[in-house]
Design a protein around this motif. Structure first.
Motif, PDB file in Angstrom:
ATOM      1  N   LEU A  61      47.197  41.035  40.205  1.00 62.16           N
ATOM      2  CA  LEU A  61      46.423  41.551  39.475  1.00 62.16           C
ATOM      3  C   LEU A  61      45.545  39.778  39.481  1.00 62.16           C
ATOM      4  O   LEU A  61      43.814  39.979  39.705  1.00 62.16           O
ATOM      5  CB  LEU A  61      46.575  41.470  38.001  1.00 62.16           C
ATOM      6  N   SER A  62      45.694  38.690  38.738  1.00 60.04           N
ATOM      7  CA  SER A  62      45.595  37.492  38.985  1.00 60.04           C
ATOM      8  C   SER A  62      44.485  37.038  40.063  1.00 60.04           C
ATOM      9  O   SER A  62      43.452  36.454  40.294  1.00 60.04           O
ATOM     10  CB  SER A  62      46.092  36.221  38.578  1.00 60.04           C
ATOM     11  N   PHE A  63      45.347  37.557  41.663  1.00 61.75           N
ATOM     12  CA  PHE A  63      44.511  36.955  42.623  1.00 61.75           C
ATOM     13  C   PHE A  63      43.238  38.087  42.422  1.00 61.75           C
ATOM     14  O   PHE A  63      42.352  37.852  43.811  1.00 61.75           O
ATOM     15  CB  PHE A  63      45.968  37.260  44.369  1.00 61.75           C
ATOM     16  N   LEU A  64      43.566  39.155  42.735  1.00 59.99           N
ATOM     17  CA  LEU A  64      42.560  40.063  43.080  1.00 59.99           C
ATOM     18  C   LEU A  64      41.222  39.848  41.542  1.00 59.99           C
ATOM     19  O   LEU A  64      39.978  39.681  42.056  1.00 59.99           O
ATOM     20  CB  LEU A  64      42.273  41.443  42.149  1.00 59.99           C
ATOM     21  N   LEU A  65      41.706  39.087  40.976  1.00 59.50           N
ATOM     22  CA  LEU A  65      40.762  38.635  39.754  1.00 59.50           C
ATOM     23  C   LEU A  65      39.929  37.231  40.134  1.00 59.50           C
ATOM     24  O   LEU A  65      38.522  37.635  40.005  1.00 59.50           O
ATOM     25  CB  LEU A  65      41.107  37.975  39.060  1.00 59.50           C
ATOM     26  N   PHE A  66      41.017  36.699  40.886  1.00 62.85           N
ATOM     27  CA  PHE A  66      39.881  35.746  41.315  1.00 62.85           C
ATOM     28  C   PHE A  66      39.650  35.760  42.414  1.00 62.85           C
ATOM     29  O   PHE A  66      38.067  35.135  42.525  1.00 62.85           O
ATOM     30  CB  PHE A  66      41.577  34.809  42.052  1.00 62.85           C
ATOM     31  N   ILE A  67      39.557  36.587  43.635  1.00 66.83           N
ATOM     32  CA  ILE A  67      39.190  36.820  45.035  1.00 66.83           C
ATOM     33  C   ILE A  67      37.629  37.304  43.267  1.00 66.83           C
ATOM     34  O   ILE A  67      36.374  37.559  45.107  1.00 66.83           O
ATOM     35  CB  ILE A  67      40.031  38.849  45.195  1.00 66.83           C
ATOM     36  N   PHE A  68      37.836  38.741  43.285  1.00 66.64           N
ATOM     37  CA  PHE A  68      36.451  39.119  42.645  1.00 66.64           C
ATOM     38  C   PHE A  68      35.819  37.970  42.369  1.00 66.64           C
ATOM     39  O   PHE A  68      34.435  37.818  42.412  1.00 66.64           O
ATOM     40  CB  PHE A  68      36.821  40.189  40.984  1.00 66.64           C
ATOM     41  N   GLY A  69      36.220  36.403  41.030  1.00 68.29           N
ATOM     42  CA  GLY A  69      35.436  35.620  40.924  1.00 68.29           C
ATOM     43  C   GLY A  69      34.434  34.853  42.311  1.00 68.29           C
ATOM     44  O   GLY A  69      33.640  34.569  42.253  1.00 68.29           O
ATOM     45  N   LEU A  81      36.449  34.657  33.064  1.00 68.22           N
ATOM     46  CA  LEU A  81      38.263  35.580  34.164  1.00 68.22           C
ATOM     47  C   LEU A  81      39.442  35.157  33.618  1.00 68.22           C
ATOM     48  O   LEU A  81      40.520  36.353  33.356  1.00 68.22           O
ATOM     49  CB  LEU A  81      37.731  36.173  35.619  1.00 68.22           C
ATOM     50  N   GLY A  82      39.630  33.454  34.146  1.00 69.79           N
ATOM     51  CA  GLY A  82      40.813  33.770  33.196  1.00 69.79           C
ATOM     52  C   GLY A  82      41.717  32.938  32.097  1.00 69.79           C
ATOM     53  O   GLY A  82      42.740  32.336  31.825  1.00 69.79           O
ATOM     54  N   ASP A  83      40.082  33.182  31.072  1.00 60.81           N
ATOM     55  CA  ASP A  83      41.040  32.795  29.731  1.00 60.81           C
ATOM     56  C   ASP A  83      41.795  33.872  28.998  1.00 60.81           C
ATOM     57  O   ASP A  83      40.753  34.744  29.123  1.00 60.81           O
ATOM     58  CB  ASP A  83      39.078  32.421  29.115  1.00 60.81           C
ATOM     59  N   PHE A  84      42.420  32.886  28.758  1.00 58.15           N
ATOM     60  CA  PHE A  84      43.549  34.115  27.294  1.00 58.15           C
ATOM     61  C   PHE A  84      43.323  32.860  26.526  1.00 58.15           C
ATOM     62  O   PHE A  84      43.229  33.798  24.865  1.00 58.15           O
ATOM     63  CB  PHE A  84      44.426  34.197  28.163  1.00 58.15           C
ATOM     64  N   ALA A  85      43.147  31.972  26.089  1.00 58.58           N
ATOM     65  CA  ALA A  85      43.301  31.164  24.391  1.00 58.58           C
ATOM     66  C   ALA A  85      42.727  31.565  23.973  1.00 58.58           C
ATOM     67  O   ALA A  85      42.266  31.638  22.621  1.00 58.58           O
ATOM     68  CB  ALA A  85      42.578  29.350  25.272  1.00 58.58           C
ATOM     69  N   VAL A  86      40.347  31.490  24.495  1.00 56.68           N
ATOM     70  CA  VAL A  86      39.500  32.332  23.822  1.00 56.68           C
ATOM     71  C   VAL A  86      39.959  33.359  22.725  1.00 56.68           C
ATOM     72  O   VAL A  86      40.069  33.612  21.424  1.00 56.68           O
ATOM     73  CB  VAL A  86      38.276  32.100  24.051  1.00 56.68           C
ATOM     74  N   THR A  87      40.127  34.310  23.958  1.00 56.13           N
ATOM     75  CA  THR A  87      40.207  35.565  23.811  1.00 56.13           C
ATOM     76  C   THR A  87      41.295  36.359  22.979  1.00 56.13           C
ATOM     77  O   THR A  87      41.200  37.219  22.337  1.00 56.13           O
ATOM     78  CB  THR A  87      40.316  36.465  25.357  1.00 56.13           C
ATOM     79  N   SER A  88      42.386  35.885  22.937  1.00 56.70           N
ATOM     80  CA  SER A  88      43.298  35.793  22.104  1.00 56.70           C
ATOM     81  C   SER A  88      43.348  35.519  21.090  1.00 56.70           C
ATOM     82  O   SER A  88      43.979  36.099  20.138  1.00 56.70           O
ATOM     83  CB  SER A  88      44.972  34.962  22.764  1.00 56.70           C
ATOM     84  N   PHE A  89      41.949  34.704  20.694  1.00 57.54           N
ATOM     85  CA  PHE A  89      41.417  34.325  19.225  1.00 57.54           C
ATOM     86  C   PHE A  89      41.349  35.934  18.491  1.00 57.54           C
ATOM     87  O   PHE A  89      41.696  36.314  17.323  1.00 57.54           O
ATOM     88  CB  PHE A  89      40.509  33.615  19.118  1.00 57.54           C
TER      89      PHE A  89
END
Lengths: 492, 212
Positions: A468-476, A433-441
């Motif tokens: 938004l990242s806090f919401l993502l973290f709570i979702f996770g 959920l917190g990855d951008f390194a791989v998806t940005s490829f």
């Protein structure tokens, strides 16, 4: 070498794990790349950053280990261990936000070598602490006590006993943290600034900014050779683990107050950011612009994509685990996982790009495979391997009673390991959920939640990104908890 | 004789309650009991390895419970022997003498005498993993006696040995303790150890000590 039928699936999974290296090397001649000296500077910078990060992590880890030594019971030892390991499970994006919040609170820039080293040390210090304390309690503590009884003062014990006997685990952890920090991407990219870089960041910039795949691949090969050498070192340095940790071995007599040391990394890496996010939330509720952004098709699309990657990564981790476990535990396989380090994001990204399929769903699958290949070896080693080792006596007995490979897997290994595998897979999925390194490829623009957050950071919308990242973290966290409860209910 | 008083140790899964225990100042006192009865925990308290307050043991005019572990002048041989793997047999024996700042000549004299007495001259330069079970045990014993301790603690020292080796080791320990005149507390679950070595015997069961 004859491969047994039972081992075919395992060999297949291992082949998938190492395929990125093989494909990258095999395709090297076709890309017509040139090797020039421009790789030297980012490599040296990366080596310098990784060395400092590893050294500071070792020292910080030794300090944090005292929080484990102050535990009085196995239960409290287990709890403090989880707190110390927690920073390793926080996705890098959230750590970056935490560093930015912390630097904002201190009114200093969040970029530079110091911040990169401090961040890496906060992330890895707990890991080192757990490894050092576990090794000390299992292999050194009794000798330490004998030395004490025989009259050795603390300095004598440190110099004549602790250093020589702990050397294997110190060396191993230095190499491990060095390797993790060398291939670290997100932290140097965002926090490093102009003066701090690494080969990994340089490779990323070659691909994203210049589209120079040939040169990027040549640098990836250099890095892969280095990583494979480090993996070999890790395998050779693996110190022997002997006895299980008993209640006797835990009690040591250090003041209980030291337990609070264990909270430092978590507070700094997550606590400040969570506090910041919650205070931002109060201002966002009345922000119409934010509300319309959240209700836009772009946002919804990104949320669905992130959910799909979460699910794919979860299932792939289970698939890989079952594949490895089904072949049975062997010394070569254990050695492989003890030493193997995943290829860099660049090598993985390049390998996936060579596979067919260009539509959005294919890119989602490719990025999920990429992410799984990146995280599986490390998570399997941390969460499943030692439990699997503990089953060896049972498996030997079952085998001598006539059990076949599939019986060993379905009736002995899987029932006892599925909990650890499920947990490992959930951690990987939350990580994604917190990855951008791989998806940005594979994606440009805000195609996933993490990419949207990075976009917002680039546009200096810190409060939106934080919330938004806090919401993502709570979702996770909620998904993790829900899956655990469902699994426990089904198992019971 | 010396008297140990008021050892009350409580842990998650067990407790040790020893209101009073009388130890001989010579010979071997044996403490026998089944596994899990608290024998090793009691030894750990006496050695100072288990943090506990409120107990007392006056030995030779010194209140042991108030003395730091390193200063108690005790020797110990655990079941696992705990030889330092990175040191040779000779270096293991020299270790407590170096910690007490003995001069090089004193260290040499003491170590050589001990190794000669215990038949370790041939294996002095070898590391623990190169030694046989019996040799390791003798090195552990020599290390524990090198500095003439006030008391020697033997925590199941023979339980990992085969029968033949057990008998010869018991005889060796009995002879050595007599020669060095060091009182000892032997903890064991094996009646054979007790019969070969002890002067007096206590039984430990479920954390409590009784006289036999």
């Amino acid at each position: 070498m004859k491969i047994k039928k039972d081992h075919i699936f395992t060999v297949f999974i291992i082949a998938i794990l190492i395929s990125p290296y093989l494909l990258a090397f095999l395709n090297a001649p076709q890309l017509n790349f040139k090797l020039d000296r421009s790789w030297a500077w980012p490599l040296v910078a990366g080596l310098k950053q990784a060395s400092l990060s590893a050294l500071v992590s070792l020292l910080f880890g030794a300090l944090l280990a005292s929080s484990l030594f102050s535990c009085r019971t196995q239960k409290s030892y287990g709890r403090i261990k989880m707190i110390l390991l927690a920073p390793n499970f926080i996705p890098p994006l959230f750590i970056i936000l935490s560093v930015m919040s912390l630097s904002g609170a201190l009114s200093i820039s969040h970029q530079g070598l110091t911040w990169v080293v401090v961040t890496h040390s906060l992330m890895n210090g707990g890991l080192v602490a757990v490894a050092l304390s576990s090794y000390f309690l299992q292999n050194v503590k009794k000798s330490w006590e004998v030395a004490r009884v025989l009259g050795a003062n603390p300095f004598d014990r440190l110099v004549r006993l602790w250093v020589p006997m702990m050397l294997p685990v110190l060396k191993q952890n230095f190499v491990l943290v060095f390797a993790l920090c060398l291939v670290s991407f997100s932290i140097p990219l965002v926090i490093g600034g102009a003066s701090v870089t690494s080969l990994e960041v340089h490779i990323f910039q070659l691909i994203r900014s210049e589209g120079n795949w040939g040169l990027a691949l040549s640098y990836s090969l250099i890095q892969s050779v280095l990583v494979l050498f480090l993996a070999y070192l890790l395998w050779r340095l693996d110190p022997p683990q002997e006895n299980a940790l008993s209640q006797d071995s835990i009690v040591s007599g250090l003041p209980r107050g030291l337990i609070f040391l264990s909270f430092i990394p978590l507070l700094l890496l997550a606590g400040i950011w969570i506090f910041d996010s919650l205070t931002q939330a109060l201002t966002l509720f009345g922000d119409n612009l934010f509300q319309s952004f959240v209700l836009s098709p772009l946002f919804l699309d990104a949320a669905i994509n992130s959910g799909l990657i979460f699910l794919f990564v979860f299932l792939m981790q289970i698939f890989f685990s079952m594949g490895v476990l089904s072949g049975g535990r062997t010394s070569p396989l254990e050695a492989f996982f003890q030493g193997y380090l995943a290829p860099s994001v660049a090598v993985l990204g390049f390998t996936m790009s060579m596979l067919p399929g260009e539509g959005e769903i294919w890119l989602l699958i490719k990025s999920s495979i990429c992410f799984s290949l990146l995280t599986f070896p490390l998570l399997f080693r941390w969460q499943v391997l030692s439990t699997w080792k503990d089953l060896s006596a049972q498996l030997q007995v079952a085998r001598s009673l006539g059990a076949s490979g599939s019986v060993l897997f379905w009736e002995i290994s899987w029932p006892q390991l599925k909990g650890a595998v499920l947990q490992m897979s959930l951690v990987a999925a939350v990580w994604s959920l917190g990855d951008f390194a791989v998806t940005s490829f594979f994606f440009s623009g805000g195609k996933t939640m993490a990419l949207i957050i990075v976009d917002l950071l680039n546009k200096y919308r810190m409060e939106w990104a934080s919330f938004l990242s806090f919401l993502l973290f709570i979702f996770g966290l909620l998904t993790f908890y829900a899956f655990q409860r469902i699994f426990t209910h089904v198992r019971d | 004789m010396s008297v140990i008083k008021n050892i009350f140790l409580k842990r998650e899964s067990f407790s040790v309650e020893v209101p009073e225990l009388i130890l001989r100042d010579e010979g071997v006192t044996a403490l026998i009991g089944p596994s899990g009865s608290g024998k090793s925990s009691l030894i750990r308290v006496l050695l100072g390895l288990e943090p506990l307050t409120g107990w007392s043991w006056n030995l030779n005019g010194v209140e042991i419970s108030q003395v730091p572990v390193e200063k108690r002048n005790f020797g110990v041989v655990f079941q696992s022997l705990e030889l330092f793997p990175h040191m040779t047999a000779k270096e293991n024996i020299e270790f407590p003498l170096r910690c007490r700042n003995y001069s090089p000549s004193q260290i040499l004299e003491r170590t050589d005498a001990l190794m000669d007495s215990l038949g370790l001259v041939q294996c002095g330069a070898q590391k623990p993993h190169q030694l046989s079970g019996g040799e390791k045990q003798r090195v552990a014993l020599a290390r524990a006696l090198a500095f003439r301790p006030d008391y020697l603690f033997l925590d199941e020292p023979f339980s990992s040995l085969d029968q033949d080796l057990k008998e010869s080791s018991r005889e060796l320990v009995r002879r050595t303790l007599k020669e060095f005149k060091v009182p000892a507390l032997l903890v064991s679950h094996d009646k054979g150890d007790v019969e070969a070595l002890r002067s007096s015997v206590f039984m430990m069961r479920k954390g409590r000590v009784t006289t036999i």
